[in-house]
Design an enzyme around this catalytic site. Structure first.
Site, mmCIF file in Angstrom:
data_model
loop_
_atom_site.group_PDB
_atom_site.id
_atom_site.type_symbol
_atom_site.label_atom_id
_atom_site.label_comp_id
_atom_site.label_asym_id
_atom_site.label_seq_id
_atom_site.Cartn_x
_atom_site.Cartn_y
_atom_site.Cartn_z
ATOM 1 N N LYS A 254 0.837 -1.202 0.000
ATOM 2 C CA LYS A 254 0.000 0.000 0.000
ATOM 3 C C LYS A 254 0.872 1.253 0.000
ATOM 4 O O LYS A 254 1.918 1.288 0.668
ATOM 5 C CB LYS A 254 -0.902 -0.039 1.242
ATOM 6 N N SER B 272 -9.277 1.753 3.059
ATOM 7 C CA SER B 272 -8.463 2.520 2.154
ATOM 8 C C SER B 272 -7.404 1.683 1.440
ATOM 9 O O SER B 272 -6.732 2.167 0.536
ATOM 10 C CB SER B 272 -7.786 3.667 2.929
ATOM 11 N N SER C 36 -9.714 -0.413 7.286
ATOM 12 C CA SER C 36 -9.156 -0.351 5.937
ATOM 13 C C SER C 36 -8.483 -1.611 5.421
ATOM 14 O O SER C 36 -8.070 -1.665 4.268
ATOM 15 C CB SER C 36 -8.178 0.824 5.831
#
Length: 440
Positions: A38, A115, A139
């Site tokens: 990420k 996210s 997330s």
């Protein structure tokens, strides 16, 4: 080594490059596995983008690499690049106005969840074997549920968040995704600290609270029945406890009385006590986000996408509220939940309140869904407990999942219970869904 982005990447990647493991004559535990990172983790010499072009433009390349990334590489895995995330980690949708919304391979007409959207999509689309994400409000758990894969939010503070851009340190955790439990366990064995002893306890109690499943609004996916049947079959009916979690929280968290009247029963489908838990967690998170990022937002005035813009500016202009009460409630809630699950218990809940929202869902409906989602997600969030989202399969074109939650620090116990229960969960899911199809 940089590589061109490919058209078949489901929009998961920000950039592709290889980070190779060290040469070793030993068979390393993650040998032969690929992973994605990420765009919130620092990699030395590369800019950490935090999901926003203005953030990337105004920040220098990282001076050091995240210890979690280093540990994963040292264990023999190869990174193939950085993935798209929601801006400033402030969403659970997975839609990014600047870099595009990664396509959910499980349900292309629906959001992938955020996210850590790109990381989950890269795993679900079989572009990598596993991926790293972060979970503050949900997330990792949300995109895992939406994309039909495994996702862990570890106990808060157990896995290093050093050289990871903070969202709210009180709740930030580093988590990971995989498609199958075998790969997931290999990664977990590398990234979770070793326990004081390696003896694995049997779970003595499974709390499967019906009121949490009523937040779904419909029990047609039969997850409540599937969980009850699976636990009964694997551990015996005496292990099942169906008490309502909302009632337990109301009776065991004294400070909740200061807030409960603001969350009426009419917010159907809801559990007022869990709505309070969600509210307190989001207020604390917002306060820390403001402390971390208000100065940058005010100075740079970044271009933020719809939904994110409103949330970020609300956070930086809002008053903090009764922080002493919020912190008291957080402490009481962790203590109450610890008393409920004890050392050898599991809490089983829906990961999310239903099917993933459709792309470009109307704002009002989406906000209602978010509110219900956070009443579930904040259970592990506010307590700091560990939570594993487990995929059950795809029904009517959408992925269905459940979650197991265990006390703070019981991450390996949680994984061991999941391994023991997963086969039975799949059997009971197949039985329940084929039976309901034949009765239509």
């Amino acid at each position: 080594m940089a590589m061109e982005l490919e058209a078949g990447d489901y929009g998961a990647f920000m950039e592709k490059f290889e980070l190779l493991p060290p040469q070793s004559e030993q068979q390393l535990p993650l040998h032969g596995l690929t992973f994605a990172i990420k765009d919130i983790f620092d990699i030395s010499g590369r800019v950490t983008g935090f999901g926003n072009p203005d953030w990337a433009r105004t920040h220098a390349p990282a001076a050091a690499t995240s210890p979690v990334v280093l540990a994963t590489l040292a264990a023999g895995a190869t990174s193939v690049g950085k993935t798209v995330m929601d801006e400033m980690a402030y969403s659970i949708n997975g839609e990014n106005a600047h870099y595009g919304t990664p396509t959910n391979p499980c349900a292309p007409d629906r959001v992938p969840g955020g996210s850590s959207s790109g990381s989950a999509v890269a795993v679900a689309a079989k572009l990598v074997d596993f991926a790293l994400g972060t979970d503050t409000g949900g997330s990792v758990r949300v995109p895992a549920a939406y994309c039909g894969i495994f996702g862990l939010r570890p106990s808060h503070g157990l896995v290093s968040t050093e050289n990871v851009t903070p969202m709210s340190q009180m709740f930030d955790t580093v988590g990971w995704f995989a498609r199958d439990l075998s790969t997931f366990s290999r990664v977990s064995n590398v990234l979770l600290p070793l326990p004081a002893d390696n003896t694995t306890k049997q779970p003595l109690q499974f709390t499967i609270p019906k009121d949490c499943f009523e937040i779904l609004g419909s029990l047609k996916d039969q997850t409540y029945q599937i969980l009850n049947a699976s636990v009964t079959k694997r551990f015996g009916s005496e292990a099942v406890d169906n008490r309502n979690l909302g009632e337990f929280v109301s009776n065991n968290v004294p400070t909740i009385g200061k807030f409960i009247s603001d969350f009426s029963e009419s917010e159907a489908p809801s559990v007022p006590a869990l709505s309070v838990i969600s509210y307190v967690m989001r207020c604390l998170q917002r306060s820390e986000f403001k402390a971390n990022h208000a100065e940058w937002v005010k100075t740079v005035k970044p271009n933020l996408g719809p939904g994110i813009r409103e949330r970020v500016y609300e956070a930086i202009i809002s008053a903090d509220g009764p922080m002493e009460d919020f912190h008291a409630l957080k402490t009481e809630f962790k203590s109450a939940l610890s008393a409920l699950v004890k050392d050898d218990g599991i809490l089983a809940i829906p990961t999310v309140p239903g099917s993933p929202p459709k792309l470009r869902m109307e704002a009002g409906a989406l906000e209602n869904f978010r509110a219900r989602a956070f009443s579930l997600l904040s259970i592990a969030g506010l307590s700091g407990f560990c939570q594993l989202s487990i995929p059950l399969g795809v029904r009517d074109g959408v992925p269905v999942s459940v979650s197991l939650v265990a006390r703070h620090g019981a991450d390996r116990f949680l994984l061991s219970v999941a391994q023991e229960l997963y086969g039975t969960l799949k059997e009971e899911t197949k039985k329940a869904w084929s039976s309901s199809q034949s009765s239509l």
